[in-house]
Design a protein around this motif. Structure first.
Motif, short mmCIF file in Angstrom:
data_model
loop_
_atom_site.label_atom_id
_atom_site.label_comp_id
_atom_site.label_asym_id
_atom_site.label_seq_id
_atom_site.Cartn_x
_atom_site.Cartn_y
_atom_site.Cartn_z
N ALA A 281 0.84 -1.21 0.00
CA ALA A 281 0.00 0.00 0.00
C ALA A 281 0.87 1.25 0.00
O ALA A 281 0.57 2.23 -0.71
CB ALA A 281 -0.94 0.00 1.21
N ALA A 282 1.94 1.24 0.78
CA ALA A 282 2.84 2.40 0.82
C ALA A 282 3.49 2.64 -0.54
O ALA A 282 3.64 3.79 -0.97
CB ALA A 282 3.89 2.21 1.90
N VAL A 283 3.88 1.57 -1.23
CA VAL A 283 4.46 1.71 -2.57
C VAL A 283 3.43 2.31 -3.51
O VAL A 283 3.72 3.26 -4.25
CB VAL A 283 4.98 0.36 -3.11
CG1 VAL A 283 5.31 0.46 -4.60
CG2 VAL A 283 6.19 -0.11 -2.33
N THR B 56 3.87 5.92 -5.34
CA THR B 56 3.95 6.06 -6.80
C THR B 56 2.77 6.85 -7.36
O THR B 56 2.90 7.47 -8.40
CB THR B 56 4.06 4.68 -7.48
OG1 THR B 56 2.93 3.88 -7.13
CG2 THR B 56 5.33 3.97 -7.07
N GLU B 57 1.65 6.83 -6.65
CA GLU B 57 0.48 7.58 -7.11
C GLU B 57 0.57 9.07 -6.80
O GLU B 57 0.24 9.90 -7.63
CB GLU B 57 -0.79 7.02 -6.45
CG GLU B 57 -1.18 5.65 -6.93
CD GLU B 57 -2.22 4.98 -6.03
OE1 GLU B 57 -2.69 5.62 -5.05
OE2 GLU B 57 -2.56 3.82 -6.30
N ALA B 58 1.01 9.40 -5.56
CA ALA B 58 0.93 10.80 -5.14
C ALA B 58 2.16 11.31 -4.41
O ALA B 58 2.16 12.44 -3.92
CB ALA B 58 -0.30 10.98 -4.25
N ARG C 283 -3.85 6.64 6.19
CA ARG C 283 -4.23 6.30 4.81
C ARG C 283 -3.84 4.87 4.47
O ARG C 283 -4.58 4.18 3.76
CB ARG C 283 -3.58 7.28 3.82
CG ARG C 283 -4.20 8.65 3.87
CD ARG C 283 -3.56 9.57 2.86
NE ARG C 283 -4.20 10.87 2.91
CZ ARG C 283 -3.59 12.00 2.64
NH1 ARG C 283 -2.31 12.01 2.30
NH2 ARG C 283 -4.23 13.13 2.71
N ILE C 284 -2.68 4.44 4.95
CA ILE C 284 -2.28 3.05 4.72
C ILE C 284 -3.27 2.11 5.40
O ILE C 284 -3.72 1.12 4.80
CB ILE C 284 -0.85 2.79 5.25
CG1 ILE C 284 0.18 3.50 4.36
CG2 ILE C 284 -0.56 1.29 5.30
CD1 ILE C 284 1.59 3.44 4.90
N ALA D 104 11.86 0.26 5.70
CA ALA D 104 11.34 -1.05 5.32
C ALA D 104 11.07 -1.13 3.82
O ALA D 104 11.37 -2.14 3.18
CB ALA D 104 10.08 -1.36 6.11
N LEU D 105 10.53 -0.05 3.25
CA LEU D 105 10.27 -0.02 1.80
C LEU D 105 11.56 -0.15 1.01
O LEU D 105 11.66 -0.96 0.08
CB LEU D 105 9.59 1.29 1.41
CG LEU D 105 8.12 1.43 1.64
CD1 LEU D 105 7.65 2.81 1.22
CD2 LEU D 105 7.35 0.35 0.91
#
Length: 190
Positions: A16-18, A22-24, A33-34, A58-59
């Motif tokens: 979800a974080a990725v 990448t979206e915003a 939001r996650i 972590a990402l």
């Protein structure tokens, strides 16, 4: 993540974080939001990941593991040291071309959204340290003729060059991989 592996809460949070990055952009990513996107509580996000800096780390580490798996596969599949360098370089650069998170981080470096950037830096726990460590483990099976200090210098320089091409490619992955193989062949010839 391996095919067929269970989709853990942690993996869902990272995915979800990725997507959100990448979206915003990274600045738009919040634990709330996650949680909403994953259908879990905000507290679960904090319990599994921690605060936003831990999420960033972590990402980047997850992406790094995927890139280093490409490097490991190249070294495991090749019997020739120069060919392994070439294939590892090609694999990393080819993967980097289509990596949405990497593109989001790199494009953010040209603006103000640079919170993910320190994890791509050359700090010992960052990309450079992990990458050189993996390559050191793999080159022990090759008869490359380099002393330990020479191997240390060659590996660090090659990783830095490949990382610079990941961040700002100037040629195709094939051409850059050929260049890196040629460069390593020159180093070994000396």
């Amino acid at each position: 993540m391996a095919a067929g592996a269970p989709d853990t809460t942690r993996q869902r949070i990272l995915n979800a974080a990725v997507e959100m990055t990448t979206e915003a952009g990274w600045a738009s990513v919040t634990m709330s939001r996650i949680a909403e996107r994953c259908g879990i509580s905000r507290q679960t996000v904090y319990n599994d990941i921690g605060a936003k800096p831990a999420l960033a780390k972590a990402l980047i580490l997850r992406e790094l593991e995927q890139f280093l798996a490409v490097v490991s596969a190249a070294f495991d599949q090749e019997d020739d040291f120069v060919a392994a360098i070439r294939e590892a370089t090609y694999g990393v650069l080819d993967r980097a071309q289509d990596n949405k998170l990497l593109h989001a981080v790199v494009s953010a470096t040209h603006g103000a959204d640079t919170e993910l950037l320190p994890f791509l830096s050359s700090h010992s726990e960052g990309l450079l340290g992990h990458s050189t460590e993996i390559i050191h483990k793999h080159i022990t099976r090759f008869d490359h003729g380099l002393t330990q200090p020479q191997a240390d210098a060659a590996i660090e320089m090659m990783v830095r060059v490949v990382l610079s091409h990941v961040m700002q490619p100037t040629r195709s992955p094939d051409e850059t991989a050929d260049d890196m193989a040629w460069l390593m062949s020159r180093i070994l010839a000396v």
